[in-house]
Motif scaffolding. Structure first.
Motif, PDB file in Angstrom:
ATOM      1  N   PHE A 187       9.051  11.722 -10.452  1.00  0.00           N
ATOM      2  CA  PHE A 187       9.759  10.531 -10.927  1.00  0.00           C
ATOM      3  C   PHE A 187       8.853   9.392 -11.381  1.00  0.00           C
ATOM      4  N   ALA A 188       7.597   9.346 -10.945  1.00  0.00           N
ATOM      5  CA  ALA A 188       6.765   8.179 -11.243  1.00  0.00           C
ATOM      6  C   ALA A 188       6.472   8.024 -12.735  1.00  0.00           C
ATOM      7  N   TRP A 189       6.528   9.108 -13.495  1.00  0.00           N
ATOM      8  CA  TRP A 189       6.256   9.046 -14.927  1.00  0.00           C
ATOM      9  C   TRP A 189       7.479   8.597 -15.725  1.00  0.00           C
ATOM     10  N   PHE A 190       8.654   8.632 -15.084  1.00  0.00           N
ATOM     11  CA  PHE A 190       9.920   8.506 -15.801  1.00  0.00           C
ATOM     12  C   PHE A 190      10.128   7.078 -16.303  1.00  0.00           C
ATOM     13  N   HIS A 191      10.780   6.953 -17.452  1.00  0.00           N
ATOM     14  CA  HIS A 191      11.010   5.639 -18.051  1.00  0.00           C
ATOM     15  C   HIS A 191      11.860   4.733 -17.164  1.00  0.00           C
ATOM     16  N   ALA A 192      12.673   5.313 -16.307  1.00  0.00           N
ATOM     17  CA  ALA A 192      13.547   4.521 -15.433  1.00  0.00           C
ATOM     18  C   ALA A 192      12.886   4.126 -14.122  1.00  0.00           C
ATOM     19  N   ALA A 193      11.627   4.505 -13.908  1.00  0.00           N
ATOM     20  CA  ALA A 193      10.964   4.182 -12.643  1.00  0.00           C
ATOM     21  C   ALA A 193      10.890   2.680 -12.414  1.00  0.00           C
ATOM     22  N   ASN A 194      10.683   1.900 -13.470  1.00  0.00           N
ATOM     23  CA  ASN A 194      10.632   0.448 -13.304  1.00  0.00           C
ATOM     24  C   ASN A 194      11.946  -0.082 -12.750  1.00  0.00           C
ATOM     25  N   THR A 195      13.040   0.324 -13.377  1.00  0.00           N
ATOM     26  CA  THR A 195      14.364  -0.109 -12.913  1.00  0.00           C
ATOM     27  C   THR A 195      14.576   0.280 -11.457  1.00  0.00           C
ATOM     28  N   ALA A 196      14.240   1.507 -11.120  1.00  0.00           N
ATOM     29  CA  ALA A 196      14.477   1.995  -9.760  1.00  0.00           C
ATOM     30  C   ALA A 196      13.673   1.219  -8.734  1.00  0.00           C
ATOM     31  N   GLN A 197      12.387   1.045  -8.985  1.00  0.00           N
ATOM     32  CA  GLN A 197      11.541   0.376  -7.992  1.00  0.00           C
ATOM     33  C   GLN A 197      11.887  -1.108  -7.857  1.00  0.00           C
ATOM     34  N   ILE A 198      12.235  -1.759  -8.953  1.00  0.00           N
ATOM     35  CA  ILE A 198      12.634  -3.168  -8.873  1.00  0.00           C
ATOM     36  C   ILE A 198      13.934  -3.309  -8.087  1.00  0.00           C
ATOM     37  N   SER A 199      14.884  -2.416  -8.352  1.00  0.00           N
ATOM     38  CA  SER A 199      16.162  -2.502  -7.647  1.00  0.00           C
ATOM     39  C   SER A 199      15.988  -2.244  -6.149  1.00  0.00           C
ATOM     40  N   ILE A 200      15.120  -1.310  -5.795  1.00  0.00           N
ATOM     41  CA  ILE A 200      14.872  -1.019  -4.380  1.00  0.00           C
ATOM     42  C   ILE A 200      14.198  -2.207  -3.697  1.00  0.00           C
ATOM     43  N   ARG A 201      13.163  -2.731  -4.346  1.00  0.00           N
ATOM     44  CA  ARG A 201      12.374  -3.796  -3.715  1.00  0.00           C
ATOM     45  C   ARG A 201      13.199  -5.057  -3.474  1.00  0.00           C
ATOM     46  N   HIS A 202      14.149  -5.345  -4.384  1.00  0.00           N
ATOM     47  CA  HIS A 202      14.908  -6.593  -4.285  1.00  0.00           C
ATOM     48  C   HIS A 202      16.373  -6.359  -3.915  1.00  0.00           C
ATOM     49  N   ALA A 203      16.707  -5.116  -3.535  1.00  0.00           N
ATOM     50  CA  ALA A 203      18.072  -4.784  -3.100  1.00  0.00           C
ATOM     51  C   ALA A 203      19.105  -5.177  -4.155  1.00  0.00           C
TER      52      ALA A 203
ATOM     53  N   SER B  88       0.819  -1.219   0.000  1.00  0.00           N
ATOM     54  CA  SER B  88       0.000   0.000   0.000  1.00  0.00           C
ATOM     55  C   SER B  88       0.850   1.266   0.000  1.00  0.00           C
ATOM     56  N   ARG B  89       2.025   1.205   0.601  1.00  0.00           N
ATOM     57  CA  ARG B  89       2.874   2.393   0.654  1.00  0.00           C
ATOM     58  C   ARG B  89       3.403   2.791  -0.719  1.00  0.00           C
ATOM     59  N   LEU B  90       3.415   1.830  -1.675  1.00  0.00           N
ATOM     60  CA  LEU B  90       3.919   2.131  -3.016  1.00  0.00           C
ATOM     61  C   LEU B  90       2.829   2.608  -3.968  1.00  0.00           C
ATOM     62  N   LEU B  91       1.581   2.375  -3.631  1.00  0.00           N
ATOM     63  CA  LEU B  91       0.500   2.725  -4.555  1.00  0.00           C
ATOM     64  C   LEU B  91       0.468   4.210  -4.917  1.00  0.00           C
ATOM     65  N   PRO B  92       0.678   5.130  -3.971  1.00  0.00           N
ATOM     66  CA  PRO B  92       0.615   6.550  -4.353  1.00  0.00           C
ATOM     67  C   PRO B  92       1.768   7.014  -5.232  1.00  0.00           C
ATOM     68  N   SER B  93       2.861   6.238  -5.265  1.00  0.00           N
ATOM     69  CA  SER B  93       4.074   6.722  -5.944  1.00  0.00           C
ATOM     70  C   SER B  93       4.420   5.947  -7.196  1.00  0.00           C
ATOM     71  N   THR B  94       3.519   5.082  -7.660  1.00  0.00           N
ATOM     72  CA  THR B  94       3.834   4.256  -8.825  1.00  0.00           C
ATOM     73  C   THR B  94       2.729   4.310  -9.863  1.00  0.00           C
ATOM     74  N   ASP B  95       3.144   4.223 -11.101  1.00  0.00           N
ATOM     75  CA  ASP B  95       2.222   4.102 -12.229  1.00  0.00           C
ATOM     76  C   ASP B  95       1.895   2.630 -12.452  1.00  0.00           C
ATOM     77  N   ARG B  96       0.865   2.361 -13.212  1.00  0.00           N
ATOM     78  CA  ARG B  96       0.492   0.977 -13.521  1.00  0.00           C
ATOM     79  C   ARG B  96       1.654   0.225 -14.159  1.00  0.00           C
ATOM     80  N   VAL B  97       2.424   0.874 -15.026  1.00  0.00           N
ATOM     81  CA  VAL B  97       3.516   0.169 -15.696  1.00  0.00           C
ATOM     82  C   VAL B  97       4.545  -0.332 -14.692  1.00  0.00           C
ATOM     83  N   THR B  98       4.810   0.463 -13.664  1.00  0.00           N
ATOM     84  CA  THR B  98       5.767   0.046 -12.643  1.00  0.00           C
ATOM     85  C   THR B  98       5.205  -1.090 -11.796  1.00  0.00           C
ATOM     86  N   ARG B  99       3.918  -1.045 -11.512  1.00  0.00           N
ATOM     87  CA  ARG B  99       3.298  -2.133 -10.751  1.00  0.00           C
ATOM     88  C   ARG B  99       3.359  -3.442 -11.535  1.00  0.00           C
TER      89      ARG B  99
END
Length: 414
Positions: A145-161, A74-85
């Protein structure tokens, strides 16, 4: 012959795919999606994500049944786009499928490289609506940052260290292969594990306006007859959302921990067209085969870019005939069941090629009954084709603006 990496001063590592994660219009995980492909299940349908009644195109490869709250904290829902989810879900599946433990690697031993053609389009639209309709103080701080093309890379790297190499690529439909190629280079430079591939989602009015402006979408309303790659009746493509993320590892290291993998990423290449009259798709394929040290006759199947637009289909058909001869190799386009997924399309095709290698069966091109006679292609249509000796696949992709990419994947040696 052993390949040598001159820059690194050592033999080049063989790179194997050990995990696959899929989010697609006809399957929310890799197993469900693959079964859907073999069943010819069409994921193209009328758009429900927004009111498309006023647009000339009202169908898409839309992912249904994906409840964000079921997959995303739930903490990620406000800061992520559908593509990142979608990307987070695909990455989690790929890592779990691989059986690898990134936490057990050295601090910078695992990284992420993703591709996205559109970035967080829906998040961007909400921000613009708030700005124009209410004022600046109603625009989310996450808009930065949520619209940015690199958001997927960033959120995946954070979530999985995953603290190793991380970047994002933008080359439209070719992006998924380009990301895989870049990740392969990182493995060969000594990184232990890379999560890579492409995911896209732009099914909102802002994204739809951009797709319509391109002028290459079909206006046929019937989902089963809209997207017809290489067909005489082809009149454009259908847009979809989703894609695939893969886990790449050094083959020797993967084998040491007991992972055999789906297949080897044997060759990759990219070219850029010299204009409308100078397509370079064939050159990309030739370079990828050279990188894999394979001749055209050693390719068992081609997963085509399959634009679904007559002029572009003709260019691809000509390239395949020049490489393999008339009807020289089976050709398929399972994206006919999902639509073109932007950067996600080519990585999803790589995933399909890897499943085909593992199971010895090629999924069909649906909608298209048979290729137009002047294309001289052995197009797999109607039903899956059993190819028990399947060892090597060539995957092709083209992005708007002149991008061409090719990847060669082969079965893991017994």
């Amino acid at each position: 012959m052993e390949r040598f990496d001159a820059a690194a001063g050592r033999p080049a590592a063989e790179v194997v795919v050990t995990g696959i994660g899929v989010v697609a219009p006809n399957g929310l995980d890799a197993g469900a999606w693959w079964r859907a492909l073999l069943a010819g299940a069409n994921g193209i349908r009328p758009i429900n994500r927004f009111d498309a009644s006023g647009y000339p195109v009202r169908i898409a490869g839309e992912i249904t049944g994906f409840v964000d709250e079921d997959h995303i904290p739930s903490r990620l829902l406000p800061s992520t786009d559908r593509v990142t989810r979608l990307g987070l879900v695909a990455a989690k599946e790929a890592l779990e499928d691989s059986g690898a433990d990134p936490a057990a690697l050295s601090g910078y031993g695992a990284g992420v490289i993703t591709a996205s053609a559109a970035g967080g389009t829906e998040f961007g639209q909400r921000g613009l609506e708030a700005l124009w309709g209410k004022g600046t103080k109603y625009v989310s701080a996450y808009q930065s940052f949520a619209w940015f093309h690199a958001a997927n890379t960033a959120q995946i790297s954070i979530r999985h260290a995953l603290r190793g190499p991380g970047t994002a690529l933008v080359s439209e439909q070719a992006g998924g292969i380009d990301a895989i190629a870049r990740a392969r280079r990182e493995i060969r430079k000594g990184v232990s594990l890379m999560v890579t591939g492409g995911i896209d989602s732009a099914l909102c009015p802002w994204g739809w306006a951009a797709h319509l402006a391109d002028g290459r979408m079909t206006t046929v309303p019937d989902p089963d007859r809209a997207y017809l790659p290489f067909d005489e009746a082809a009149g454009g493509h259908v847009v979809g959302e989703g894609g695939a993320l893969l886990v790449l590892e050094d083959a020797a290291a993967a084998a040491a921990r007991g992972a055999t993998g789906y297949g080897v990423v044997a060759g990759c290449a990219a070219t850029f067209d010299g204009g409308p009259d100078l397509p370079r798709l064939r050159e990309a394929a030739e370079l990828a085969l050279a990188d894999a040290r394979l001749a055209p006759h050693e390719v068992d199947v081609v997963f085509a870019d399959a634009a679904g637009e007559p002029a572009a289909d003709r260019v691809e058909a000509a390239a395949l005939e020049a490489l393999f001869g008339p009807y020289g190799v089976p050709v398929t386009a399972p994206k006919s069941m999902t639509g073109r997924l932007g950067a996600g399309g080519s990585s999803l095709d790589v995933a399909a090629a890897l499943f085909a290698l593992r199971e010895g069966v090629v999924p069909p091109t649906t909608g298209t009954v048979r290729a137009a006679a002047d294309y001289r292609l052995d197009l797999v249509t109607g039903a899956p084709r059993q190819l028990p000796g399947l060892r090597t696949a060539l995957v092709l992709a083209r992005g708007r603006g002149g991008f061409n990419s090719a990847a060669v994947v082969r079965a893991v040696a017994a």
